[in-house]
Design a protein around this motif. Sequence first.
Motif, short mmCIF file in Angstrom:
data_model
loop_
_atom_site.label_atom_id
_atom_site.label_comp_id
_atom_site.label_asym_id
_atom_site.label_seq_id
_atom_site.Cartn_x
_atom_site.Cartn_y
_atom_site.Cartn_z
N ALA A 235 0.83 -1.21 0.00
CA ALA A 235 0.00 0.00 0.00
C ALA A 235 0.87 1.26 0.00
O ALA A 235 0.57 2.24 -0.68
N ALA A 236 1.98 1.23 0.74
CA ALA A 236 2.84 2.42 0.86
C ALA A 236 3.56 2.74 -0.44
O ALA A 236 3.98 3.88 -0.66
N THR A 237 3.74 1.74 -1.30
CA THR A 237 4.51 1.95 -2.53
C THR A 237 3.65 1.87 -3.79
O THR A 237 4.15 2.08 -4.89
N ALA A 238 2.36 1.57 -3.60
CA ALA A 238 1.44 1.37 -4.73
C ALA A 238 1.93 0.27 -5.67
O ALA A 238 1.61 0.28 -6.87
N LEU A 239 2.70 -0.67 -5.13
CA LEU A 239 3.11 -1.83 -5.93
C LEU A 239 2.08 -2.95 -5.72
O LEU A 239 1.34 -2.97 -4.73
N GLU A 240 2.04 -3.88 -6.67
CA GLU A 240 1.10 -5.00 -6.60
C GLU A 240 1.88 -6.27 -6.22
O GLU A 240 3.10 -6.33 -6.42
N VAL A 241 1.15 -7.26 -5.74
CA VAL A 241 1.79 -8.54 -5.40
C VAL A 241 2.58 -9.06 -6.60
O VAL A 241 3.69 -9.60 -6.45
N GLU A 242 2.03 -8.86 -7.80
CA GLU A 242 2.69 -9.37 -9.03
C GLU A 242 4.04 -8.69 -9.27
O GLU A 242 4.88 -9.20 -10.01
N ASP A 243 4.24 -7.49 -8.68
CA ASP A 243 5.51 -6.78 -8.89
C ASP A 243 6.65 -7.38 -8.08
O ASP A 243 7.83 -7.08 -8.33
N ILE A 244 6.31 -8.19 -7.08
CA ILE A 244 7.36 -8.77 -6.23
C ILE A 244 8.10 -9.86 -7.00
O ILE A 244 7.50 -10.83 -7.46
N ASP A 245 9.41 -9.64 -7.17
CA ASP A 245 10.22 -10.67 -7.85
C ASP A 245 10.64 -11.76 -6.89
O ASP A 245 10.69 -12.94 -7.26
N TRP A 246 10.97 -11.37 -5.63
CA TRP A 246 11.45 -12.35 -4.65
C TRP A 246 10.90 -12.05 -3.27
O TRP A 246 11.04 -10.94 -2.76
N LEU A 247 10.27 -13.05 -2.68
CA LEU A 247 9.90 -12.98 -1.27
C LEU A 247 11.01 -13.68 -0.49
O LEU A 247 11.33 -14.85 -0.76
N VAL A 248 11.62 -12.94 0.43
CA VAL A 248 12.69 -13.52 1.26
C VAL A 248 12.20 -13.48 2.71
O VAL A 248 12.42 -12.51 3.43
N PRO A 249 11.50 -14.55 3.12
CA PRO A 249 10.92 -14.55 4.46
C PRO A 249 11.91 -14.99 5.52
O PRO A 249 12.89 -15.66 5.21
N HIS A 250 11.60 -14.62 6.77
CA HIS A 250 12.30 -15.25 7.89
C HIS A 250 12.06 -16.75 7.80
O HIS A 250 10.94 -17.20 7.55
N GLN A 251 13.12 -17.53 8.02
CA GLN A 251 13.05 -18.98 7.79
C GLN A 251 12.80 -19.69 9.12
O GLN A 251 13.73 -20.18 9.76
N ALA A 252 11.53 -19.71 9.55
CA ALA A 252 11.19 -20.40 10.80
C ALA A 252 10.71 -21.81 10.52
O ALA A 252 11.08 -22.75 11.21
N ASN A 253 9.88 -21.93 9.49
CA ASN A 253 9.15 -23.16 9.31
C ASN A 253 8.54 -23.13 7.91
O ASN A 253 7.90 -22.15 7.54
N ALA A 292 22.37 -16.23 -0.16
CA ALA A 292 22.26 -17.44 -0.99
C ALA A 292 21.65 -17.10 -2.35
O ALA A 292 22.18 -17.49 -3.40
N ALA A 293 20.56 -16.35 -2.34
CA ALA A 293 19.83 -16.10 -3.60
C ALA A 293 20.50 -15.04 -4.47
O ALA A 293 20.40 -15.10 -5.70
N ALA A 294 21.17 -14.08 -3.86
CA ALA A 294 21.92 -13.09 -4.66
C ALA A 294 23.22 -13.72 -5.14
O ALA A 294 23.68 -13.46 -6.26
N GLY A 295 23.79 -14.58 -4.31
CA GLY A 295 25.05 -15.23 -4.66
C GLY A 295 24.94 -16.18 -5.83
O GLY A 295 25.85 -16.30 -6.64
N ASP A 296 23.78 -16.87 -5.95
CA ASP A 296 23.65 -17.81 -7.07
C ASP A 296 22.94 -17.17 -8.28
O ASP A 296 22.59 -17.87 -9.24
N GLY A 297 22.72 -15.86 -8.19
CA GLY A 297 22.22 -15.13 -9.37
C GLY A 297 20.71 -15.07 -9.50
O GLY A 297 20.19 -14.52 -10.46
N ARG A 298 19.97 -15.64 -8.52
CA ARG A 298 18.52 -15.53 -8.61
C ARG A 298 18.09 -14.07 -8.45
O ARG A 298 17.35 -13.52 -9.26
#
Length: 323
Positions: A235-253, A292-298
Motif C-alpha cells: 500500500a505504501a509503494t502502490a506496488l502489486e503482489v505481481e511486482d514482487i520478484d522475490w519474497l525472502v521470508p524469515h526462515q522459521a518453518n 544465498a539467492a543473490a550469490g547464485d544469481g537468482r
Amino acid sequence: MIRSVVRGFGSALPKRVLTNQEMESKVDTTDEWIVQRTGIRQRYIADESETTASLGEAAARAALDNAGLTPDDIDLIILATSTPDNTFPASAVDIQNRLGMKHGAAFDIQAVCTGFVYAMSTADLYIRGGMAKRVLVIGAETFSRILDWNDRTTCVLFGDGAGAVVLEAQEGQGTAGDRGILTSHLRSDGSHKDKLYVNGGPSTTGQAGFIHMEGREVFKYAVGMITDVVYDALAATALEVEDIDWLVPHQANIRIIEGSARKLGIPMEKVVVTVDQHGNTSAASIPLALAAAAGDGRIKEGDIVLLEAMGGGFTWGSVLLRW
Ligand code: ACO
C-alpha cells in the motif's frame, strides 16, 4: 531523495552440520517428523571457537569484499542478535574492533527473529537522515547456546549462522523505480511475550536461560501478522503482489512460509527457502537467505525484493526494496 541501496552481501556458517539423522540419537524424534512439520533437514551448530561476534565478523568481511569496500568506508554497524557474546558490551562493538574500526558507531538491536528487519529499517533511517553514508547491517546468532537439548519440541528447530549487507546512500527519484529500500513497516505486541521467550536474563536469573515456545500459538498468529505488514508495504509503494520478484521470508518453518505465500498469492518459485539447510537462525535467517539467492544469481539488480519476519515478543515487520 536519498535511498539506502544494497551494495554488498555476505554470510558465514559454522563448520559443523547437524543433520536430522544425528538429531535422532540426541532426542526422541525422527527425520520424518522434523521434515514434515518444519521442512528442516539440517542446521549448523557453532563450536566453542565460533561465537555470534566471530560469525558476524566473517559475514561482515564477506559483505565488504562483495561490495568492494573496506572497514574504512563504513560509518555505522548495526547488529541484530538475541544471542550476544556478552551481556554487554554490544557484540556490534566487538565486531567493529575485530574489523579494526575505531571510527563511527556500532550497536545491537534485539527483536528476536524480526531483528534483521528492524536493523534494516533503522539503518535506512540513519542513511536517509544524513547521519550515515554506509551502514553494515548484520544478523548473527548462536541459538544453539540457548537451546535445551533435552526438549525435542524446540531443539530440532534452530541453528547458528550470520549474514550481512552493506547499505549505501545513493540518490533516487523518490519513486518505486528507485533502487534501495522503498518502505519498511515494524510492529510489536508485547502481550504475546510469554508465547516465545527465554527463561533467563541478567536482571532475573543471572543466567542466559533456554528457549520456551508455545509452537501452536506462534503458528496461529504468524501468517496473519506477516501478511498484514506485507500489505502495508504494498500500500505504501502502490506496488502489486505481481511486482514482487522475490519474497525472502524469515526462515522459521516451511509451513509458515508456504501459508504466507499462499495467502499473498505469491508462487513458491518466487520464494527463497533456506530453512531446509539452515533451520531457524532467527535474526540471521533473512541475510543468509539473501546471500544465498543473490550469490547464485537468482536475485538480480533491479528486482523487487520483499523481506518479512515474525518472532519473539511478538515482533513482526517488512522491508520492501529494489535490489
Ligand atoms: N519429534 C517428534 N515428536 C515431537 C517433536 C519432535 N521433535 N516435538 C513435538 N513432538 C510431538 C509432541 O510431543 C506431540 O505429541 P503428542 O501428540 O503425543 O502430545 C506431537 O508431536 C504434536 O506436537 P505439536 O506441538 O502439536 O506439533 P505441531 O504440529 O504444532 O508442530 C511445531 C510443532 C513444528 C513447533 C509447530 O507448532 C510450529 O511450527 N510452530 C511455529 C513455531 C515456529 O516456527 N517458531 C518459530 C517462529 S518465531 C521465531 O522464529 C523465533
